[in-house]
Design an enzyme around this catalytic site. Sequence first.
Site, short mmCIF file in Angstrom:
data_model
loop_
_atom_site.label_atom_id
_atom_site.label_comp_id
_atom_site.label_asym_id
_atom_site.label_seq_id
_atom_site.Cartn_x
_atom_site.Cartn_y
_atom_site.Cartn_z
CG ASP A 18 -14.82 -2.05 6.19
OD1 ASP A 18 -13.58 -2.09 6.35
OD2 ASP A 18 -15.48 -0.99 6.26
CG ASN A 66 -7.43 -1.86 0.94
OD1 ASN A 66 -8.11 -2.89 0.79
ND2 ASN A 66 -7.94 -0.77 1.50
#
Length: 253
Positions: A18, A66
Site C-alpha cells: 500500500d 479496487n
Amino acid sequence: MTLVDLHRLPRHVAIIMDGNGRWAQDQGRIRSIGHREGSRAVRRTVRAARRLGVDALTLFAFSEQNWHRPGPEVAALMELLREYLISEREELMENGIRLRAVGRVDKLPSSVRDVLDALVADTAHLDGMTLTLALSYGGREELVDAARALASEVAAGRLTPDAIDEAALEAHVPSVDVGRVDLLIRTGGEQRISNFLLWGAAYAELHFTPRLWPEFEAEDLYQAIRAFQSRQRRFGRVTTLHAEPEPISSAGE
Ligand code: IPE
Ligand code: IPE
Ligand code: MG
C-alpha cells in the site's frame, strides 16, 4: 543491526502493498506513476524473499474493492500487471519460482488472463518459492466461495454438515494452499487488513510500516522478518511454538 536468522524464517510471508498513490502524490505525479514504481518494488521484494529462502510469498496486488477506483487507474493497473508478467517471466523461471493467482481472476481482462494463465502453467513444476498474486481478491469473497462449494457438496450428498470442520473449509480456501500466513506486512502506514487473507492470517504476526510501497527495499523485508523472529507465537497456548499447529480434523472422532 541484527541479522535475519535463516533457520527461523517465516514460511509464508504476505504483503499488503500500500501507498503507491501517496508516493506519486508526494512527487506531484499521477497515481499510475506510483503503481509503476510499485511494480519495481515487487521485483526487488520477490528477489529478496527468494534469496533468503522464504517458501511462500503472497502479494495483495488488486482487491475486489479496487474495481471501484476510477476507470483510467484500473486500466493502468491492469496494463502494469500484464507488463510485469511478461517482463518477469524469465527471472521467475530461472529462479525456480512457481506463480499462482488467487481471487476472482475471471474478472481480469483477457489480455492479462492470457499471460497469467500461461505463466502459472509454465511455472507449475517449480519448487524454489511459491509467489501468489492476489488479484481481484477479497477475503470475504473467498470465504463466501468456500461456503458455496461446501454447500454444493452437501447438496450432492458427498458431505454431511457434521463433517464440516476447519480442514474441510480450508480445502476450499485457495489462499491457504501454500500454508497459513506466518508474517503479514502492510506498508503505507495504515493499520488494517482491508479484506486480505481473513482465514489464513488468523494467527499471522502483523508488521505495519510507514514506508510507502514504491520505497520498500530488501532491508525493509529483513526488518519485518527480524521483528517476526523476536515475537513469541503462542496460538492460545502457553508454550512458544514456531509454526501454527495443523487444524484438528473432527472427521473420525
Ligand atoms: C496500493 O497503493 C496499490 C493498490 C491498491 C492497487 P494505493 O493505490 O492504495 O496507494 P494509496 O493508499 O492511495 O497511497
Ligand atoms: C489494499 O489497499 C489493497 C491492495 C494493496 C491491493 P487499499 O488501498 O485498497 O486499502 P484501503 O482502501 O486503504 O483499505
Ligand atoms: Mg491504499
